[in-house]
Motif scaffolding. Structure first.
Motif, short mmCIF file in Angstrom:
data_model
loop_
_atom_site.label_atom_id
_atom_site.label_comp_id
_atom_site.label_asym_id
_atom_site.label_seq_id
_atom_site.Cartn_x
_atom_site.Cartn_y
_atom_site.Cartn_z
N THR A 128 -42.57 3.52 -69.16
CA THR A 128 -41.24 4.04 -68.86
C THR A 128 -40.35 3.93 -70.09
N ILE A 129 -39.76 5.06 -70.48
CA ILE A 129 -38.79 5.07 -71.57
C ILE A 129 -37.45 5.45 -70.96
N ARG A 130 -36.57 4.47 -70.84
CA ARG A 130 -35.26 4.68 -70.24
C ARG A 130 -34.20 4.62 -71.32
N ARG A 131 -33.29 5.57 -71.29
CA ARG A 131 -32.22 5.61 -72.30
C ARG A 131 -30.88 5.27 -71.65
N ASP A 132 -30.16 4.36 -72.29
CA ASP A 132 -28.87 3.95 -71.73
C ASP A 132 -27.79 4.95 -72.10
N GLU A 133 -26.54 4.61 -71.77
CA GLU A 133 -25.44 5.55 -71.99
C GLU A 133 -25.20 5.85 -73.47
N ARG A 134 -25.72 5.01 -74.35
CA ARG A 134 -25.59 5.26 -75.79
C ARG A 134 -26.82 5.95 -76.37
N GLY A 135 -27.79 6.27 -75.52
CA GLY A 135 -28.98 6.96 -75.98
C GLY A 135 -30.05 6.04 -76.53
N ILE A 136 -29.84 4.72 -76.42
CA ILE A 136 -30.81 3.76 -76.92
C ILE A 136 -31.98 3.66 -75.95
N ALA A 137 -33.20 3.75 -76.50
CA ALA A 137 -34.40 3.73 -75.66
C ALA A 137 -34.78 2.31 -75.28
N HIS A 138 -35.13 2.12 -74.02
CA HIS A 138 -35.65 0.85 -73.50
C HIS A 138 -37.03 1.14 -72.94
N VAL A 139 -38.05 0.50 -73.50
CA VAL A 139 -39.44 0.81 -73.16
C VAL A 139 -40.01 -0.28 -72.27
N GLU A 140 -40.66 0.13 -71.19
CA GLU A 140 -41.32 -0.79 -70.28
C GLU A 140 -42.76 -0.36 -70.09
N ALA A 141 -43.68 -1.32 -70.14
CA ALA A 141 -45.11 -1.01 -70.00
C ALA A 141 -45.83 -2.23 -69.46
N GLY A 142 -47.04 -2.00 -68.94
CA GLY A 142 -47.81 -3.09 -68.35
C GLY A 142 -48.57 -3.92 -69.35
N THR A 143 -48.80 -3.41 -70.55
CA THR A 143 -49.53 -4.14 -71.58
C THR A 143 -48.79 -4.07 -72.90
N GLU A 144 -49.08 -5.01 -73.77
CA GLU A 144 -48.44 -5.03 -75.08
C GLU A 144 -48.78 -3.78 -75.88
N THR A 145 -50.05 -3.36 -75.80
CA THR A 145 -50.48 -2.17 -76.53
C THR A 145 -49.73 -0.94 -76.05
N ASP A 146 -49.59 -0.79 -74.74
CA ASP A 146 -48.85 0.35 -74.21
C ASP A 146 -47.37 0.28 -74.60
N LEU A 147 -46.84 -0.93 -74.72
CA LEU A 147 -45.45 -1.09 -75.13
C LEU A 147 -45.24 -0.55 -76.55
N PHE A 148 -46.18 -0.85 -77.44
CA PHE A 148 -46.10 -0.33 -78.80
C PHE A 148 -46.26 1.19 -78.80
N TYR A 149 -47.15 1.68 -77.96
CA TYR A 149 -47.35 3.13 -77.85
C TYR A 149 -46.03 3.80 -77.44
N GLY A 150 -45.40 3.27 -76.39
CA GLY A 150 -44.15 3.84 -75.92
C GLY A 150 -43.05 3.76 -76.96
N ASN A 151 -43.03 2.67 -77.72
CA ASN A 151 -42.02 2.52 -78.77
C ASN A 151 -42.23 3.57 -79.86
N GLY A 152 -43.49 3.80 -80.22
CA GLY A 152 -43.77 4.83 -81.21
C GLY A 152 -43.36 6.20 -80.73
N TYR A 153 -43.62 6.48 -79.46
CA TYR A 153 -43.25 7.77 -78.88
C TYR A 153 -41.73 7.95 -78.90
N ALA A 154 -41.00 6.91 -78.48
CA ALA A 154 -39.54 6.99 -78.43
C ALA A 154 -38.94 7.13 -79.83
N CYS A 155 -39.48 6.38 -80.78
CA CYS A 155 -38.98 6.48 -82.16
C CYS A 155 -39.19 7.88 -82.72
N ALA A 156 -40.35 8.47 -82.44
CA ALA A 156 -40.63 9.82 -82.92
C ALA A 156 -39.72 10.84 -82.25
#
Length: 204
Positions: free
Chosen positions: A52-80
């Motif tokens: 889950t990539i949730r963006r707050d009112e300032r557009g900042i991405a908050h990433v939630e995942a079940g594993t550490e590896t998926d968390l990094f994956y989601g962070n890379g996706y959001a950054c891109a």
């Protein structure tokens, strides 16, 4: 005669308006096609579970995942999503390859960073990592590449006429080292001290 002139002028104005609307519509579509999709559900490959990539009112991405590896994956996706073009420029700057896309004006900067050898240092860091740490860095890169391959390139790439190469762990490490170098505001002082020590020696 006046009626015919008015009719002809009306037709011309109508055609001009239609042309303007068509050009404006194409321009809006061309720009909007490059904007990332930040709402809804996106199917990607290479993850262990939902991210889950949730963006707050300032557009900042908050990433939630079940594993550490998926968390990094989601962070890379959001950054891109937010800054793929900036990421590519920083990668090129750290590796001394900026002039490939912006021209000869960047050659002095490229020579400087090629001399620093940030890429080689990043490669050594990647080679010495544990398998677990490297998996996280690779997962981040996979997230970046998943976004980059999921839609048209961001507008900046289209304006400059090139496709961003695939991202990898060494690219991320190179950018980290570039950031470290930029934040080190003492390097000129350190260089001056080294030069003075070379000339007059170091007290015993």
């Amino acid at each position: 005669m006046k009626r015919a002139l008015r009719a002809g002028l009306t037709i011309v104005l109508t055609l001009v308006c239609i042309a303007v609307l068509l050009v404006g519509g194409v321009a809006v579509w061309w720009v909007r096609a490059a904007l990332p999709k930040v709402d809804g559900r996106i199917e990607v490959a290479g993850v262990n579970g939902p991210i889950t990539i949730r963006r707050d009112e300032r557009g900042i991405a908050h990433v939630e995942a079940g594993t550490e590896t998926d968390l990094f994956y989601g962070n890379g996706y959001a950054c891109a999503q937010d800054r793929l073009w900036e990421m590519d420029l920083l990668r090129r700057e750290s590796q001394g390859r900026l002039s490939e896309v912006v021209g000869a004006a960047a050659l002095p900067l490229d020579r400087y960073y090629a001399t620093l050898g940030l890429t080689e240092a990043a490669q050594r860091d990647a080679a010495s990592m544990s398998a677990r740490d490297l998996a996280d860095w690779n997962a981040y890169a996979d997230g970046v590449n998943a976004f980059a391959s999921s839609q048209s390139p961001p507008l900046e790439f289209r304006l400059l006429g090139y496709q961003p190469p695939s991202w990898n762990a060494v690219d991320s490490l190179s950018v980290v080292k570039l950031m470290e170098q930029r934040l080190d505001d003492e390097w000129k002082t350190s260089a001056m001290r080294a030069s003075v020590a070379k000339r007059i020696g170091v007290p015993a």
